[in-house]
Design a protein around this motif. Structure first.
Motif, PDB file in Angstrom:
ATOM      1  N   VAL A  31      31.696  77.491   3.830  1.00  0.00           N
ATOM      2  CA  VAL A  31      30.550  76.576   3.784  1.00  0.00           C
ATOM      3  C   VAL A  31      29.300  77.318   4.245  1.00  0.00           C
ATOM      4  N   ALA A  32      28.305  77.428   3.372  1.00  0.00           N
ATOM      5  CA  ALA A  32      27.084  78.166   3.687  1.00  0.00           C
ATOM      6  C   ALA A  32      26.084  77.301   4.438  1.00  0.00           C
ATOM      7  N   TRP A  33      26.001  76.020   4.082  1.00  0.00           N
ATOM      8  CA  TRP A  33      25.086  75.120   4.795  1.00  0.00           C
ATOM      9  C   TRP A  33      25.541  73.683   4.624  1.00  0.00           C
ATOM     10  N   VAL A  34      25.084  72.823   5.512  1.00  0.00           N
ATOM     11  CA  VAL A  34      25.331  71.387   5.449  1.00  0.00           C
ATOM     12  C   VAL A  34      23.980  70.687   5.561  1.00  0.00           C
ATOM     13  N   GLU A  35      23.679  69.838   4.604  1.00  0.00           N
ATOM     14  CA  GLU A  35      22.400  69.124   4.604  1.00  0.00           C
ATOM     15  C   GLU A  35      22.661  67.634   4.484  1.00  0.00           C
ATOM     16  N   ARG A  36      22.043  66.866   5.340  1.00  0.00           N
ATOM     17  CA  ARG A  36      22.185  65.421   5.284  1.00  0.00           C
ATOM     18  C   ARG A  36      21.232  64.867   4.221  1.00  0.00           C
ATOM     19  N   ILE A  37      21.788  64.131   3.267  1.00  0.00           N
ATOM     20  CA  ILE A  37      20.975  63.518   2.220  1.00  0.00           C
ATOM     21  C   ILE A  37      20.628  62.105   2.668  1.00  0.00           C
ATOM     22  N   ARG A  38      19.368  61.865   2.920  1.00  0.00           N
ATOM     23  CA  ARG A  38      18.938  60.564   3.429  1.00  0.00           C
ATOM     24  C   ARG A  38      18.690  59.590   2.273  1.00  0.00           C
ATOM     25  N   ALA A  39      19.118  58.363   2.484  1.00  0.00           N
ATOM     26  CA  ALA A  39      18.956  57.344   1.444  1.00  0.00           C
ATOM     27  C   ALA A  39      17.494  57.062   1.141  1.00  0.00           C
ATOM     28  N   SER A  40      16.612  57.320   2.125  1.00  0.00           N
ATOM     29  CA  SER A  40      15.194  57.020   1.933  1.00  0.00           C
ATOM     30  C   SER A  40      14.466  58.087   1.125  1.00  0.00           C
ATOM     31  N   ARG A  41      15.121  59.192   0.855  1.00  0.00           N
ATOM     32  CA  ARG A  41      14.466  60.277   0.122  1.00  0.00           C
ATOM     33  C   ARG A  41      14.339  59.911  -1.346  1.00  0.00           C
ATOM     34  N   ARG A  42      13.154  60.060  -1.901  1.00  0.00           N
ATOM     35  CA  ARG A  42      12.922  59.712  -3.293  1.00  0.00           C
ATOM     36  C   ARG A  42      12.139  60.832  -3.974  1.00  0.00           C
ATOM     37  N   LEU A  43      12.538  61.148  -5.186  1.00  0.00           N
ATOM     38  CA  LEU A  43      11.866  62.195  -5.947  1.00  0.00           C
ATOM     39  C   LEU A  43      11.264  61.632  -7.230  1.00  0.00           C
ATOM     40  N   MET A  44      10.834  60.379  -7.189  1.00  0.00           N
ATOM     41  CA  MET A  44      10.202  59.792  -8.352  1.00  0.00           C
ATOM     42  C   MET A  44       9.048  58.928  -7.895  1.00  0.00           C
ATOM     43  N   PHE A  45       8.062  58.761  -8.773  1.00  0.00           N
ATOM     44  CA  PHE A  45       6.942  57.898  -8.407  1.00  0.00           C
ATOM     45  C   PHE A  45       7.276  56.457  -8.782  1.00  0.00           C
ATOM     46  N   THR A  46       6.616  55.522  -8.133  1.00  0.00           N
ATOM     47  CA  THR A  46       6.808  54.100  -8.403  1.00  0.00           C
ATOM     48  C   THR A  46       5.487  53.517  -8.887  1.00  0.00           C
ATOM     49  N   PRO A  47       5.449  52.934 -10.086  1.00  0.00           N
ATOM     50  CA  PRO A  47       4.204  52.365 -10.595  1.00  0.00           C
ATOM     51  C   PRO A  47       3.686  51.270  -9.662  1.00  0.00           C
ATOM     52  N   SER A  48       2.367  51.185  -9.537  1.00  0.00           N
ATOM     53  CA  SER A  48       1.766  50.165  -8.688  1.00  0.00           C
ATOM     54  C   SER A  48       1.420  48.893  -9.449  1.00  0.00           C
ATOM     55  N   ASP A  49       1.673  48.865 -10.756  1.00  0.00           N
ATOM     56  CA  ASP A  49       1.366  47.684 -11.550  1.00  0.00           C
ATOM     57  C   ASP A  49       2.116  46.477 -10.995  1.00  0.00           C
ATOM     58  N   PRO A  50       1.454  45.340 -10.788  1.00  0.00           N
ATOM     59  CA  PRO A  50       2.060  44.216 -10.064  1.00  0.00           C
ATOM     60  C   PRO A  50       3.316  43.634 -10.692  1.00  0.00           C
ATOM     61  N   LEU A  51       3.459  43.726 -11.999  1.00  0.00           N
ATOM     62  CA  LEU A  51       4.630  43.145 -12.654  1.00  0.00           C
ATOM     63  C   LEU A  51       5.734  44.172 -12.922  1.00  0.00           C
ATOM     64  N   ALA A 124       1.645  50.269 -22.123  1.00  0.00           N
ATOM     65  CA  ALA A 124       0.748  49.576 -21.195  1.00  0.00           C
ATOM     66  C   ALA A 124       0.190  50.558 -20.172  1.00  0.00           C
ATOM     67  N   ALA A 125      -1.097  50.400 -19.842  1.00  0.00           N
ATOM     68  CA  ALA A 125      -1.753  51.321 -18.914  1.00  0.00           C
ATOM     69  C   ALA A 125      -1.029  51.347 -17.567  1.00  0.00           C
ATOM     70  N   LEU A 126      -0.968  52.523 -16.983  1.00  0.00           N
ATOM     71  CA  LEU A 126      -0.220  52.728 -15.743  1.00  0.00           C
ATOM     72  C   LEU A 126      -1.148  52.664 -14.526  1.00  0.00           C
ATOM     73  N   ASN A 127      -0.644  52.019 -13.462  1.00  0.00           N
ATOM     74  CA  ASN A 127      -1.357  51.975 -12.174  1.00  0.00           C
ATOM     75  C   ASN A 127      -2.788  51.453 -12.304  1.00  0.00           C
ATOM     76  N   ASN A 128      -2.967  50.417 -13.115  1.00  0.00           N
ATOM     77  CA  ASN A 128      -4.312  49.854 -13.296  1.00  0.00           C
ATOM     78  C   ASN A 128      -4.464  48.493 -12.608  1.00  0.00           C
ATOM     79  N   ALA A 129      -3.531  48.195 -11.692  1.00  0.00           N
ATOM     80  CA  ALA A 129      -3.615  46.988 -10.860  1.00  0.00           C
ATOM     81  C   ALA A 129      -3.482  45.693 -11.652  1.00  0.00           C
ATOM     82  N   GLN A 130      -2.893  45.763 -12.832  1.00  0.00           N
ATOM     83  CA  GLN A 130      -2.646  44.537 -13.590  1.00  0.00           C
ATOM     84  C   GLN A 130      -1.465  44.735 -14.524  1.00  0.00           C
ATOM     85  N   GLY A 131      -0.778  43.646 -14.789  1.00  0.00           N
ATOM     86  CA  GLY A 131       0.282  43.665 -15.778  1.00  0.00           C
ATOM     87  C   GLY A 131       1.466  44.554 -15.459  1.00  0.00           C
ATOM     88  N   ILE A 132       2.022  45.147 -16.519  1.00  0.00           N
ATOM     89  CA  ILE A 132       3.242  45.939 -16.417  1.00  0.00           C
ATOM     90  C   ILE A 132       2.936  47.422 -16.542  1.00  0.00           C
TER      91      ILE A 132
END
Length: 239
Positions: A31-51, A124-132
């Motif tokens: 075993v060369a290394w041990v790394e704890r993978i945390r559930a809170s780690r995210r490698l993707m963006f989340t759209p801010s569109d309300p719907l 649909a437009a992304l992150n424009n504070a409306q719709g999807i």
């Protein structure tokens, strides 16, 4: 393996281990290394569109998982052959490149809302504070209206629209409709040589053609065992 441990391979040189004390595994030979993978780690963006939270399919298809932040993508032309579009819709105004009607009413007037609905899912437009959030948010839309007032589509209008889209630079053609395919009943089968020739024209030009497999509309039974046309044609991506 140790008592209480769950081990699975995640690559040629890595294992995923669920264990009460995974850190102690670092002392194991090899075993060369041990790394704890945390559930809170995210490698993707989340759209801010309300719907966006109501778009269940975004997580189902991992729509944005490939990017840690909004990517700077060059949009390709996507042709939507449908019932037209609400060209004044704030989510879509900046996305429309061109349009043409192959029926008696304007392409900028959506006859039944279906074309606008599909256009929104795609671009649909992304992150424009409306719709999807559009799945293909950088897309540039070509709108071809082919649905008549009674909801029907002629093979001639469809074929003409496909060729128009290809000749105007579409790289993808979306057709969220279909006719019944029934190999056992020639009278109930909606195969159209005109439609097939138009699809072949698009495919030969390197255009990705996407069509609905079918919701069993007008089929003898539901569910129906065959993909409809044009989804059933060669080299068409059926959804």
């Amino acid at each position: 393996a140790r008592t209480g441990s769950q081990v699975s391979r995640i690559g040629p040189f890595a294992l995923s281990v669920r264990a009460p004390n995974a850190a102690s595994l670092s002392s194991v030979t090899g075993v060369a290394w041990v790394e704890r993978i945390r559930a809170s780690r995210r490698l993707m963006f989340t759209p801010s569109d309300p719907l966006a939270v109501r778009q269940w399919y975004l997580s189902r298809i991992h729509a944005f998982d490939a990017w840690s932040q909004v990517p700077n993508l060059v949009g390709v032309r996507v042709a939507i052959l449908d019932s037209g579009i609400d060209s004044a819709h704030p989510e879509l105004q900046s996305r429309i490149e061109d349009g043409k009607s192959f029926v008696s009413s304007s392409w900028e007037n959506d006859t039944n809302g279906h074309g606008t609905f599909v256009a929104g899912e795609i671009a649909a437009a992304l992150n424009n504070a409306q719709g999807i959030a559009g799945v293909g948010f950088p897309a540039k839309l070509l709108i071809a209206k082919i649905v008549r007032a009674d909801g029907t589509i002629s093979a001639d209008a469809e074929a003409s629209a496909i060729r128009w889209a290809v000749d105007n630079g579409a790289r993808v053609i979306n057709m969220s409709f279909g006719g019944v395919r029934d190999p056992s009943d020639p009278d109930g089968d909606t195969y159209s040589p005109l439609e097939a020739a138009a699809v072949r024209y698009a495919v030969d030009k390197g255009v990705l053609v996407v069509a609905a497999v079918g919701n069993a509309d007008n089929a003898p039974t539901e569910p129906w065992g065959y993909a409809g046309y044009p989804a059933a044609l060669p080299h068409v991506l059926g959804v």
